[in-house]
Design a protein around this motif. Structure first.
Motif, PDB file in Angstrom:
ATOM      1  N   LYS A   1       0.770  -1.194  -0.078  1.00  0.00           N
ATOM      2  CA  LYS A   1       0.034   0.090  -0.035  1.00  0.00           C
ATOM      3  C   LYS A   1       0.876   1.225  -0.091  1.00  0.00           C
ATOM      4  O   LYS A   1       1.749   1.276   0.867  1.00  0.00           O
ATOM      5  N   MET A   2       0.731   2.292  -0.902  1.00  0.00           N
ATOM      6  CA  MET A   2       1.360   3.475  -1.072  1.00  0.00           C
ATOM      7  C   MET A   2       0.400   4.413  -0.600  1.00  0.00           C
ATOM      8  O   MET A   2      -0.877   4.213  -0.257  1.00  0.00           O
TER       9      MET A   2
ATOM     10  N   THR B   1       8.370   5.677  -9.507  1.00  0.00           N
ATOM     11  CA  THR B   1       9.100   4.872  -8.494  1.00  0.00           C
ATOM     12  C   THR B   1       8.882   3.441  -8.795  1.00  0.00           C
ATOM     13  O   THR B   1      10.116   2.483  -8.627  1.00  0.00           O
ATOM     14  N   VAL B   2       7.830   2.856  -8.901  1.00  0.00           N
ATOM     15  CA  VAL B   2       7.398   1.418  -8.900  1.00  0.00           C
ATOM     16  C   VAL B   2       8.020   0.992 -10.380  1.00  0.00           C
ATOM     17  O   VAL B   2       8.714  -0.027 -10.549  1.00  0.00           O
TER      18      VAL B   2
ATOM     19  N   GLU C   1      12.464  -4.023  -2.980  1.00  0.00           N
ATOM     20  CA  GLU C   1      13.266  -3.045  -3.750  1.00  0.00           C
ATOM     21  C   GLU C   1      12.476  -1.513  -3.326  1.00  0.00           C
ATOM     22  O   GLU C   1      13.027  -0.673  -3.254  1.00  0.00           O
ATOM     23  N   LEU C   2      11.156  -1.620  -3.019  1.00  0.00           N
ATOM     24  CA  LEU C   2      10.590  -0.338  -2.707  1.00  0.00           C
ATOM     25  C   LEU C   2      11.079   0.092  -1.272  1.00  0.00           C
ATOM     26  O   LEU C   2      11.208   1.099  -1.261  1.00  0.00           O
ATOM     27  N   LYS C   3      11.078  -0.808  -0.306  1.00  0.00           N
ATOM     28  CA  LYS C   3      11.566  -0.466   1.160  1.00  0.00           C
ATOM     29  C   LYS C   3      12.815  -0.020   0.771  1.00  0.00           C
ATOM     30  O   LYS C   3      13.495   1.023   1.491  1.00  0.00           O
TER      31      LYS C   3
ATOM     32  N   ASN D   1      14.430   1.793  -1.330  1.00  0.00           N
ATOM     33  CA  ASN D   1      14.197   3.069  -1.863  1.00  0.00           C
ATOM     34  C   ASN D   1      13.137   3.969  -0.970  1.00  0.00           C
ATOM     35  O   ASN D   1      12.824   5.080  -1.116  1.00  0.00           O
ATOM     36  N   ASN D   2      13.009   3.343   0.135  1.00  0.00           N
ATOM     37  CA  ASN D   2      12.103   4.303   1.077  1.00  0.00           C
ATOM     38  C   ASN D   2      10.923   4.647   0.817  1.00  0.00           C
ATOM     39  O   ASN D   2      10.241   5.628   1.141  1.00  0.00           O
ATOM     40  N   VAL D   3      10.207   3.840  -0.278  1.00  0.00           N
ATOM     41  CA  VAL D   3       8.793   4.024  -0.814  1.00  0.00           C
ATOM     42  C   VAL D   3       7.787   3.677   0.109  1.00  0.00           C
ATOM     43  O   VAL D   3       6.591   4.208   0.385  1.00  0.00           O
ATOM     44  N   ILE D   4       8.037   2.284   0.690  1.00  0.00           N
ATOM     45  CA  ILE D   4       7.213   1.738   1.657  1.00  0.00           C
ATOM     46  C   ILE D   4       7.684   1.481   3.003  1.00  0.00           C
ATOM     47  O   ILE D   4       8.925   1.475   3.035  1.00  0.00           O
TER      48      ILE D   4
END
Length: 140
Positions: free
Chosen positions: A20-21, A66-67, A133-135, A137-140
């Protein structure tokens, strides 16, 4: 009227859920003929991009980019297509589609295409790779 994406957004425990973003949730597409294909579903039920306010659109666009970058880093496709159509489900969403030289429609739009379904464990493993990968990059 029932919306299958609104229903999907309520249950974040299926095999295709990634994360979830802020403005949307990310899911693997069941059909993995384009390996790593994901779908970003806007949290709010609106039919298309004409209904989103500009500030939210730019924030959503950042999340989608980002995704797409994460997908490109993980799966190493030749390019990544991003499409928002709404022909089948009229709830704002984007398809993030990795494209490979050996994919069925290389050099053309990704539609029409065949079908490749995965096992539950394969969906969970793909989801985990994208989450990591999203973690990173501090996205989630």
């Amino acid at each position: 009227m029932e919306c299958r994406f609104c229903e999907l957004l309520k249950e974040n425990n299926n095999d295709t859920f990634i994360c979830k973003m802020k403005h949307g949730s990310l899911y693997l597409n069941f059909n993995q003929i384009f390996f790593g294909r994901t779908m970003y579903i806007f949290h709010q039920h609106i039919e298309d991009m004409t209904c989103i306010d500009t500030d939210n659109f730019f924030e959503v666009d950042k999340e989608i980019i980002t995704v797409a970058k994460a997908i490109k880093k993980i799966f190493k496709p030749q390019l990544v297509n991003v499409a928002s159509l709404g022909n089948h489900v009229q709830h704002l969403h984007w398809h993030i589609i990795p494209r490979y030289f050996d994919d069925p429609n290389w050099g053309n739009p990704p539609w029409p295409h065949g079908e490749k379904l995965l096992t539950s464990s394969e969906y969970r493993e793909l989801s985990r790779k994208i989450q990591l990968e999203l973690k990173r990059n501090n996205v989630i």
